[in-house]
Design a protein around this motif. Structure first.
Motif, PDB file in Angstrom:
ATOM      1  N   UNK A 128     -13.468   6.094   2.323  1.00  0.00           N
ATOM      2  CA  UNK A 128     -12.622   6.581   1.013  1.00  0.00           C
ATOM      3  C   UNK A 128     -11.649   5.308   0.940  1.00  0.00           C
ATOM      4  N   UNK A 129     -11.844   4.743  -0.355  1.00  0.00           N
ATOM      5  CA  UNK A 129     -11.348   3.552  -0.689  1.00  0.00           C
ATOM      6  C   UNK A 129     -10.104   3.680  -1.401  1.00  0.00           C
ATOM      7  N   UNK A 130      -8.863   2.996  -1.133  1.00  0.00           N
ATOM      8  CA  UNK A 130      -7.629   2.931  -1.807  1.00  0.00           C
ATOM      9  C   UNK A 130      -7.225   1.380  -2.030  1.00  0.00           C
ATOM     10  N   UNK A 131      -8.010   0.830  -3.029  1.00  0.00           N
ATOM     11  CA  UNK A 131      -7.936  -0.681  -3.103  1.00  0.00           C
ATOM     12  C   UNK A 131      -6.366  -1.039  -3.526  1.00  0.00           C
ATOM     13  N   UNK A 132      -5.728  -0.133  -4.311  1.00  0.00           N
ATOM     14  CA  UNK A 132      -4.311  -0.498  -4.571  1.00  0.00           C
ATOM     15  C   UNK A 132      -3.272   0.181  -4.141  1.00  0.00           C
ATOM     16  N   UNK A 133      -3.835   0.947  -2.628  1.00  0.00           N
ATOM     17  CA  UNK A 133      -2.868   1.587  -2.094  1.00  0.00           C
ATOM     18  C   UNK A 133      -2.592   2.870  -2.460  1.00  0.00           C
ATOM     19  N   UNK A 134      -1.644   3.896  -1.668  1.00  0.00           N
ATOM     20  CA  UNK A 134      -1.802   5.240  -2.050  1.00  0.00           C
ATOM     21  C   UNK A 134      -1.578   5.782  -3.189  1.00  0.00           C
ATOM     22  N   UNK A 135      -0.947   4.838  -3.889  1.00  0.00           N
ATOM     23  CA  UNK A 135      -0.470   5.258  -5.506  1.00  0.00           C
ATOM     24  C   UNK A 135      -1.540   5.237  -6.658  1.00  0.00           C
ATOM     25  N   UNK A 136      -2.553   4.467  -6.079  1.00  0.00           N
ATOM     26  CA  UNK A 136      -3.492   3.918  -6.979  1.00  0.00           C
ATOM     27  C   UNK A 136      -4.793   4.852  -6.910  1.00  0.00           C
ATOM     28  N   UNK A 137      -5.702   4.562  -7.824  1.00  0.00           N
ATOM     29  CA  UNK A 137      -6.925   5.515  -7.920  1.00  0.00           C
ATOM     30  C   UNK A 137      -7.453   5.250  -6.670  1.00  0.00           C
ATOM     31  N   UNK A 138      -8.355   5.960  -6.106  1.00  0.00           N
ATOM     32  CA  UNK A 138      -9.330   5.937  -4.864  1.00  0.00           C
ATOM     33  C   UNK A 138     -10.770   6.501  -5.262  1.00  0.00           C
ATOM     34  N   UNK A 139     -11.693   6.370  -4.241  1.00  0.00           N
ATOM     35  CA  UNK A 139     -13.064   6.614  -4.566  1.00  0.00           C
ATOM     36  C   UNK A 139     -13.759   6.614  -3.329  1.00  0.00           C
ATOM     37  N   UNK A 140     -14.763   7.477  -3.161  1.00  0.00           N
ATOM     38  CA  UNK A 140     -15.443   7.528  -1.892  1.00  0.00           C
ATOM     39  C   UNK A 140     -16.819   6.503  -2.151  1.00  0.00           C
ATOM     40  N   UNK A 141     -17.098   5.871  -1.075  1.00  0.00           N
ATOM     41  CA  UNK A 141     -18.343   5.286  -0.989  1.00  0.00           C
ATOM     42  C   UNK A 141     -19.044   5.441   0.244  1.00  0.00           C
ATOM     43  N   UNK A 142     -20.136   5.809   0.019  1.00  0.00           N
ATOM     44  CA  UNK A 142     -21.253   6.286   0.839  1.00  0.00           C
ATOM     45  C   UNK A 142     -22.257   5.158   1.304  1.00  0.00           C
ATOM     46  N   UNK A 143     -22.503   4.532   0.429  1.00  0.00           N
ATOM     47  CA  UNK A 143     -23.415   3.463   0.222  1.00  0.00           C
ATOM     48  C   UNK A 143     -23.084   2.096   0.412  1.00  0.00           C
ATOM     49  N   UNK A 144     -23.501   1.195   1.486  1.00  0.00           N
ATOM     50  CA  UNK A 144     -22.664  -0.001   1.596  1.00  0.00           C
ATOM     51  C   UNK A 144     -23.952  -0.922   1.720  1.00  0.00           C
ATOM     52  N   UNK A 145     -24.214  -1.720   0.829  1.00  0.00           N
ATOM     53  CA  UNK A 145     -25.151  -2.811   1.039  1.00  0.00           C
ATOM     54  C   UNK A 145     -24.648  -4.262   0.812  1.00  0.00           C
ATOM     55  N   UNK A 146     -25.312  -5.172   0.971  1.00  0.00           N
ATOM     56  CA  UNK A 146     -24.924  -6.678   0.905  1.00  0.00           C
ATOM     57  C   UNK A 146     -23.618  -6.871   1.731  1.00  0.00           C
ATOM     58  N   UNK A 147     -23.470  -5.963   3.025  1.00  0.00           N
ATOM     59  CA  UNK A 147     -22.283  -6.283   3.981  1.00  0.00           C
ATOM     60  C   UNK A 147     -22.812  -7.519   4.813  1.00  0.00           C
ATOM     61  N   UNK A 148     -21.685  -8.047   5.241  1.00  0.00           N
ATOM     62  CA  UNK A 148     -21.990  -9.267   6.290  1.00  0.00           C
ATOM     63  C   UNK A 148     -22.799  -9.019   7.401  1.00  0.00           C
TER      64      UNK A 148
ATOM     65  N   UNK B 150       0.942  -1.491  -0.023  1.00  0.00           N
ATOM     66  CA  UNK B 150      -0.026  -0.192   0.107  1.00  0.00           C
ATOM     67  C   UNK B 150       0.787   1.318  -0.010  1.00  0.00           C
ATOM     68  N   UNK B 151       2.122   1.119   0.587  1.00  0.00           N
ATOM     69  CA  UNK B 151       2.952   2.359   0.786  1.00  0.00           C
ATOM     70  C   UNK B 151       4.184   1.850   0.107  1.00  0.00           C
ATOM     71  N   UNK B 152       4.442   2.248  -1.478  1.00  0.00           N
ATOM     72  CA  UNK B 152       5.734   1.461  -1.940  1.00  0.00           C
ATOM     73  C   UNK B 152       6.878   2.016  -1.528  1.00  0.00           C
ATOM     74  N   UNK B 153       6.869   3.432  -1.082  1.00  0.00           N
ATOM     75  CA  UNK B 153       8.290   3.864  -0.641  1.00  0.00           C
ATOM     76  C   UNK B 153       8.597   3.296   0.664  1.00  0.00           C
ATOM     77  N   UNK B 154       7.663   3.022   1.609  1.00  0.00           N
ATOM     78  CA  UNK B 154       8.020   2.342   2.731  1.00  0.00           C
ATOM     79  C   UNK B 154       7.992   0.826   2.804  1.00  0.00           C
ATOM     80  N   UNK B 155       7.403   0.254   1.826  1.00  0.00           N
ATOM     81  CA  UNK B 155       7.056  -0.947   1.642  1.00  0.00           C
ATOM     82  C   UNK B 155       6.104  -1.498   2.754  1.00  0.00           C
TER      83      UNK B 155
END
Length: 322
Positions: free
Chosen positions: A78-98, A44-49
């Motif tokens: 605020x989701x960063x699924x590929x870490x801080x160098x990748x694209x991110x997006x906001x998600x307000x609505x969470x459905x079908x959760x556990x 998630x943090x390439x520089x620091x590993x």
């Protein structure tokens, strides 16, 4: 690749993240719930590993301190699924959760929004596994969703040194003390600082926004050479600290205390004592002093310096006194 709400995991099942090789996928049993943790060795943090697994382990380690600051407060992910160098997006609505994930429903026009409530450790790990690096919560709880129980002042530094941010934080503390209000300071985890004022949950968001604006206007009159209320970044003087009271608007969220930020060094939004703030005027305090690798030990040493922000309640004085 975005992390999925439900990802298949290996048969590897553990009861704790302590001493676990945080690679691949695993299933964690926590408080009677089964949480799927995936792609743990993704960096998630390439520089620091620093990996996703290390992020999850941090939240696992500090969950007992963090959870009271999130409980019953709707989150904006605020989701960063590929870490801080990748694209991110906001998600307000969470459905079908556990089933262990509680949500708060609100209407947005014809849509029903289900905001996550991080009320237990399983849910905390669930949202972090989605790539939610910082935990951005409302200033109100579901008990009084339209009435915040704190006011937050966001000091945005522009290009000034951090010691100047701390100086303005101290001036803000004094301004608040003069009207009978106690306040607490934390690093933003980025380059600024947040000053919190816990209040009774009896005022509307409009009222707290108006109050925050009045305080900032007073401080701007006192420190015209150091601060600005200019909202436009392009028009904002770079050598001024922006006093942002707009975070008190309804529907806004702020990174909670102890949240990791999607910044270099995996810095953490860290509560400070006012003595530390004063000592930081010499230039010996930086936001990057506090990271996911240093925060657990700091908590063992100083405890939760923000405990009174969620336990103390104060009445707002009349605006005429500001």
């Amino acid at each position: 690749m975005q992390e999925q709400l439900h990802s298949p995991v290996e048969k590897n099942e553990v009861q704790s993240l302590d001493g676990v090789d945080l690679k691949g996928d695993l299933r964690l049993k926590v408080d009677g719930n089964s949480v799927s943790l995936t792609n743990l060795d993704k960096i998630y943090w390439p520089q620091e590993g620093i990996s996703k697994g290390e992020l999850l382990k941090y939240y696992w380690d500090i969950s007992d301190v963090l959870l009271p600051h999130l409980r019953e407060r709707p989150l904006i992910l605020k989701r960063h699924p590929d870490g801080i160098s990748g694209p991110w997006f906001f998600q307000h609505n969470v459905e079908s959760a556990p089933s262990y994930v509680q949500t708060f429903e609100r209407q947005d026009g014809e849509k029903t929004i289900h905001h996550v409530l991080v009320n237990n450790k399983a849910t905390l790990l669930y949202v972090v596994n989605l790539g939610t690096i910082a935990q951005n919560c409302w200033s109100s709880t579901v008990a009084h969703p339209d009435k915040p129980d704190w006011i937050v002042f966001d000091l945005d530094p522009g290009e000034v040194k951090y010691a100047q941010v701390l100086r303005v934080a101290l001036e803000l503390r004094e301004t608040l003390a003069q009207i009978g209000l106690k306040s607490w300071c934390k690093t933003s985890g980025s380059r600024g600082a947040h000053v919190y004022v816990p209040i009774n949950a009896e005022y509307s968001y409009d009222a707290t926004l108006q109050f925050g604006e009045a305080v900032c206007q007073k401080l701007a009159r006192q420190l015209p050479e150091f601060v600005t209320l200019e909202r436009s970044i392009r028009q904002r003087p770079p050598d001024r600290i922006y006093l942002d009271y707009m975070q008190n608007s309804e529907g806004k969220s702020v990174a909670s205390a102890y949240s990791v930020r999607a910044r270099a060094h995996a810095s953490v939004s860290t509560p400070l004592t006012w003595e530390e703030v004063s000592e930081g005027l010499s230039g010996n305090l930086k936001p990057t002093d506090f990271t996911i690798r240093t925060m657990p030990q700091r908590l063992k040493k100083v405890g939760d310096l923000f405990e009174e922000v969620i336990s103390l309640r104060q009445s707002l004085p009349d605006l005429s006194t500001v």
